[in-house]
Design a protein around this motif. Structure first.
Motif, short mmCIF file in Angstrom:
data_model
loop_
_atom_site.label_atom_id
_atom_site.label_comp_id
_atom_site.label_asym_id
_atom_site.label_seq_id
_atom_site.Cartn_x
_atom_site.Cartn_y
_atom_site.Cartn_z
N SER A 143 -7.23 76.74 -10.51
CA SER A 143 -7.09 75.37 -10.03
C SER A 143 -8.40 74.63 -10.24
O SER A 143 -9.30 75.13 -10.91
CB SER A 143 -6.75 75.38 -8.54
N LEU A 144 -8.52 73.45 -9.64
CA LEU A 144 -9.80 72.76 -9.61
C LEU A 144 -10.72 73.52 -8.66
O LEU A 144 -10.25 74.21 -7.75
CB LEU A 144 -9.61 71.33 -9.10
N LEU A 145 -12.01 73.34 -8.84
CA LEU A 145 -12.98 74.01 -7.98
C LEU A 145 -12.82 73.49 -6.54
O LEU A 145 -12.72 72.29 -6.30
CB LEU A 145 -14.40 73.72 -8.48
N LYS A 172 -10.29 74.42 -4.45
CA LYS A 172 -8.91 74.38 -3.98
C LYS A 172 -8.36 75.78 -3.71
O LYS A 172 -7.19 75.92 -3.35
CB LYS A 172 -8.00 73.68 -5.01
N VAL A 198 -9.77 77.86 1.27
CA VAL A 198 -9.76 76.56 1.94
C VAL A 198 -8.76 76.53 3.09
O VAL A 198 -8.87 75.75 4.02
CB VAL A 198 -9.48 75.44 0.90
N ARG A 229 -16.59 74.83 0.76
CA ARG A 229 -17.36 73.66 0.33
C ARG A 229 -18.85 74.00 0.28
O ARG A 229 -19.56 73.61 -0.65
CB ARG A 229 -17.10 72.50 1.32
N GLN A 259 -19.36 76.20 -2.76
CA GLN A 259 -19.12 75.41 -3.97
C GLN A 259 -20.33 74.54 -4.28
O GLN A 259 -20.82 74.49 -5.41
CB GLN A 259 -17.87 74.57 -3.70
N VAL A 308 -22.90 74.82 -7.45
CA VAL A 308 -23.13 73.68 -8.35
C VAL A 308 -24.63 73.40 -8.46
O VAL A 308 -25.17 73.21 -9.56
CB VAL A 308 -22.35 72.44 -7.86
N MET A 339 -12.73 75.27 -15.09
CA MET A 339 -11.61 75.02 -14.17
C MET A 339 -10.28 75.00 -14.89
O MET A 339 -10.20 74.73 -16.08
CB MET A 339 -11.81 73.66 -13.49
N GLU A 340 -9.23 75.24 -14.11
CA GLU A 340 -7.85 75.19 -14.59
C GLU A 340 -7.69 76.03 -15.86
O GLU A 340 -7.17 75.57 -16.87
CB GLU A 340 -7.40 73.74 -14.78
N GLU A 400 -4.63 72.78 -19.01
CA GLU A 400 -4.45 71.41 -19.46
C GLU A 400 -3.85 71.33 -20.88
O GLU A 400 -2.87 70.64 -21.12
CB GLU A 400 -5.78 70.65 -19.43
N SER A 413 -0.36 79.95 -1.66
CA SER A 413 -0.01 78.90 -2.62
C SER A 413 0.41 79.52 -3.95
O SER A 413 0.42 80.73 -4.11
CB SER A 413 -1.20 77.96 -2.83
N TRP A 414 0.75 78.67 -4.90
CA TRP A 414 1.29 79.12 -6.19
C TRP A 414 0.35 80.06 -6.94
O TRP A 414 0.79 80.84 -7.78
CB TRP A 414 1.60 77.93 -7.09
N GLU A 415 -0.95 80.00 -6.61
CA GLU A 415 -1.91 80.77 -7.41
C GLU A 415 -1.81 82.28 -7.19
O GLU A 415 -2.26 83.05 -8.02
CB GLU A 415 -3.34 80.35 -7.05
N PHE A 440 -0.21 71.37 -20.04
CA PHE A 440 0.01 71.41 -18.58
C PHE A 440 1.49 71.59 -18.23
O PHE A 440 2.14 70.70 -17.69
CB PHE A 440 -0.56 70.17 -17.89
#
Lengths: 253, 596
Positions: B40-42, B44, B48, B142, B145, B149, B157-158, B180, B209-211, B516
């Protein structure tokens, strides 16, 4: 009891697209994201949509529902007028990748430019002391789930993509405020906010506060206090002299 | 040979939840060029969603707490099936990992002296969980993350990885695709850390979740690693049950930690009827004693609502089966009559919000309807206790994907601490291992082409099966036949059904193109998920007893013979083999801690 929703979903990619109509059955208690999942499983297996937690905690499923920026997982079908078509479109402020998925990399680039948290060394027992009342406000900012709906709705970048070079956006003003008001932080980001992050371009219309699914008072509690701090930094001669003498340690404001 | 986009790093960390982020930070700090990959995006990842807190014996609220008590609680919660060395390291290092998060900017709720406040949770003798209201996972991910960074770690990502790459016996990278664009990508690396989380999407009612399709578990198994304790899957006692569409979404254990109680349809606090012999000595047997415990722990025992999760989930299951459930097939979780509205909103803000928004229920006035939900893989890839190394050279695993620490049942709060403690260790050991690897990282000729061909098979026009419907069939099978209470007959039926689904998956057909495309992504994820589901069912057949997360109707009691073994799953060609293997003897000084 199964009912049928009329969904008008924007489908396409960077080269263009249009609204497609779908009739999708739904049941009591469903949220919009559930209905999109039914649609994927039965009629449009390749419909692109981001989602993760489905409980309003991860901020992945942002979209514009009947023109309003929202999380689809927290939009109950019963809150929508299902006698009319429901329009679902990608966030406008970010370039479309496919269908409801947008390129939000702007936000991750902005995150890299935030100067890091910088605490003093830990006390001998390793445990920092902070009073709850001194961190309440910062904890409000830490509730941010990075759904980027505030960025989406902010007209400074929504209507003027060129401003993305010089404007961090509400999400990052919340982040800067969280750092600036953190009781342990010793960094000073005020000049950066003024000169490169475009804090002055915000004219406090509060659109961001209205769409925040976490109820963070972005404008009142983050942006306005930041503006005041920046003004203090650059226009209060006493503070200016003080900050030079103490090495910029004066953070309360 | 086709040309694929290729990236090369010293250490590749797959998964960017708490464990992956912490591993990447440590690997990078050890001087390794480190890349972090997420589906996913970082920010997510499922970390979380963690609500209650991070278990660590800081001793801020109860000075008597220390690592030895935490070790004991963890082992007893896991019904002693745990890798005791991991349980020891975990209890010893968790406090430092929490303080480190604070040094990186996390803001935990405070005691009146300004220290990190700690809350009560199931199976923990003392209030031990560092927390931020009921959104601790958000604070943790967070903080990590942002720290990652700032350290300049490369993040992709993704991106979904479908297979590890090997050079002889050792791992040398991974192959996958960009979600993507659908284009393939090759990562070459001297060491790989798996931090891909669990397999919760195998069940119909799940907090995941879906992941969580077990990509890491399946890739490790394929590469030659062992799985352990897969049968001991955790069902969290409290998931939402209504509305149906949100069934399974997590209701934090903090509700009970902060004073909430479970009631059946006649209003009875039924948990007093389900106190097992194993926990009798430390559990209150009257409501008065249980209620006193929250403020006075020396002379009172813990409320039975705070028994470990496996016990509570089974009790709820029994009440519902006996016809004493709530209108929508759960039981009632009541905080409304126990705490004032202000306290509830301050301590449990996201629960308040979640029920208000999704179920039209005000938890400050009305009990919640809850029931068990698939939540956490107690077992996973077998690792060495010190450095999180798997049986495959160069392959490490940390967090939910790794097995051992939690034994047959994980205590609440021990997951976030697990991510930090073993994420850090996996990162450090992977970076050190990478330094020992010299020379190029070759991939066998034809391997990438074969992987690409398999990945594109769902676009072949000959297929007929819908990936979404296959997934739903798997979820229904696991829900009914590999749920909280199992029998050999049902488990064998599930294995057969999973075999049928694996055959049908070969004929899957997705619409559209590679850009995607969630249908295609699911078709590929299902390959992993089916293998994981089969591993759970097969291991569950072989453990002919009830222990922790694994409960057998046909073998309802624990069996001392099974107390000394892990069920180990390995891949043999296309087949999965299960063998019972002895657990190493615990040193006397640790054994002594288990008493008392």
């Amino acid at each position: 009891m199964a009912r049928v929703a009329k969904l008008r979903i924007w489908r396409g990619d960077a080269s263009g697209g249009q609204l497609h109509d779908y009739d999708v059955p739904w049941e009591e208690g469903m949220v919009l994201l559930d209905v999109l999942h039914v649609l994927q499983a039965t009629q449009a297996g390749d419909l692109a949509v981001r989602w993760n937690c489905k409980a309003g905690k991860c901020g992945s499923c942002s979209a514009e529902v009947n023109g309003k920026p929202r999380l689809m997982c927290m939009t109950r079908m019963s809150s929508l007028d299902t006698t009319q078509p429901i329009t679902v479109a990608p966030m406008k402020t970010f370039p479309v990748m496919r269908d409801l998925v947008t390129d939000v990399s702007f936000n991750f680039e902005m995150a890299k430019r935030v100067p890091a948290f910088k605490p003093p060394p830990r006390p001998p027992d390793g445990k920092y002391r902070m009073m709850q009342e001194d961190i309440d406000r910062v904890q409000e900012f830490h509730k941010c789930i990075e759904c980027f709906l505030c960025q989406d709705v902010c007209h400074v970048i929504r209507d003027h993509p060129e401003n993305k070079k010089v404007f961090a956006g509400p999400r990052f003003f919340v982040r800067y405020a969280a750092l600036e008001m953190h009781p342990l932080d010793t960094n000073d980001r005020r000049e950066l906010l003024k000169e490169q992050m475009g804090l002055g371009m915000c004219n406090i219309t509060k659109c961001c506060t209205e769409v925040c699914p976490e109820g963070i008072k972005i404008t009142d509690n983050a942006i306005i206090p930041l503006k005041e701090r920046v003004v203090d930094e650059f226009f209060d001669p006493v503070r200016w002299v003080w900050s030079k003498v103490t090495g910029g340690g004066s953070k309360e404001g | 040979m086709a040309e694929y986009e290729t990236h090369e790093h010293d250490v590749l960390v797959i998964g960017a939840g708490g464990a992956g982020l912490r591993a990447a930070i440590e690997s990078s700090a050890h001087g390794a060029d480190t890349a972090l990959i997420c589906k996913s995006l970082l920010g997510k990842a499922h970390t979380v969603m963690a609500e209650g807190g991070i278990a660590a014996a800081l001793g801020n609220v109860w000075p008597d707490d220390n690592w030895k008590v935490h070790f004991r609680d963890t082992m007893r919660g896991g019904k002693l099936l745990n890798n005791w060395r991991m349980a020891q390291i975990h209890a010893q290092e968790a406090p430092d990992r929490v303080l480190e998060l604070e040094e990186w900017g996390a803001l935990f709720d405070r005691t009146k002296d300004g220290l990190i406040l700690q809350r009560d949770f199931g199976g923990h003798r003392y209030a031990r969980l560092a927390h931020v209201g009921d959104r601790t996972g958000l604070e943790m991910i967070r903080t990590l993350q942002q720290h990652a960074v700032h350290k300049g770690i490369t993040v992709y990502m993704e991106c979904t990885l479908v297979s590890l790459l090997k050079d002889g016996d050792r791992v040398c990278g991974a192959f996958g695709y960009w979600r993507e664009s659908g284009k393939f990508v090759v990562f070459k690396a001297k060491a790989v850390v798996l931090a891909t989380g669990g397999i919760g999407k195998a069940w119909e009612f799940t907090s995941n979740s879906w992941e969580y399709t077990g990509d890491g578990v399946a890739m490790a198994l394929e590469a030659g690693a062992d799985l352990i304790d897969m049968e001991c899957y955790q069902f969290h006692p409290t998931g939402m049950v209504w509305p149906h569409s949100v069934r399974g979404i997590l209701v934090t254990e903090s509700v009970r930690g902060d004073g909430g109680v479970l009631r059946n349809s006649s209003g009875r606090r039924f948990m007093f009827d389900y106190i097992p012999e194993f926990f009798k000595k430390e559990t209150a047997d009257s409501e008065a004693e249980a209620d006193r415990w929250y403020t006075e722990k020396k002379n009172n025992r813990r409320p039975p609502e705070l028994l470990p999760r496996d016990e509570v989930a089974r009790a709820i299951n029994s009440e519902v089966k006996a016809g004493r459930g709530s209108p929508h097939g759960g039981v009632f979780l009541d905080i409304a009559t126990r705490r004032d509205p202000e306290t509830i909103k301050r301590r449990l803000p996201s629960m308040y919000h979640q029920f208000k928004e999704l179920a039209d229920v005000d938890i400050t006035t009305t009990p919640m309807e809850i029931g068990p939900t698939a939540h956490y893989m107690n077992g996973g890839v077998r690792v060495d206790g010190e450095g999180s190394a798997t049986a495959v050279p160069g392959l490490f695993a940390a967090g939910e994907v790794a097995g051992g620490l939690h034994g047959a049942n994980r205590l609440g709060g021990n997951s976030l601490s697990d991510l930090l403690v073993f994420g850090r260790r996996a990162g450090a050991y992977a970076a050190d291992y990478a330094k020992s690897v010299k020379g190029p990282l070759p991939v066998a000729a034809g391997r990438l082409e074969a992987l690409a061909r398999e990945a594109l098979a769902p676009f072949d026009p000959g297929g007929t099966e819908n990936p979404y419907l296959l997934h739903q069939e798997l979820q229904r099978t696991m829900q009914s036949d590999v749920g909280i209470i199992r029998t050999e007959h049902e488990l064998r039926r599930a294995v057969e059904k999973i075999g049928e689904l694996r055959a049908r998956l070969k004929r899957v057909r997705v619409e559209g193109h590679r850009q995607f495309n969630p249908g295609w992504h699911l078709a590929l994820d299902l390959r992993s998920l089916l293998v994981c589901a089969e591993a759970v069912a097969r291991a569950a057949i072989e453990r002919k007893e009830s222990r922790g997360g694994h409960a057998r109707d046909d073998h309802p009691k624990p069996d001392p013979a099974f107390a000394k073994v892990n069920m180990v799953v390995r891949k043999d060609g296309e087949a999965l083999r299960v063998s019972a293997e002895p657990i190493g003897e615990m040193p006397a000084e640790l054994k002594a801690l288990l008493e008392g």
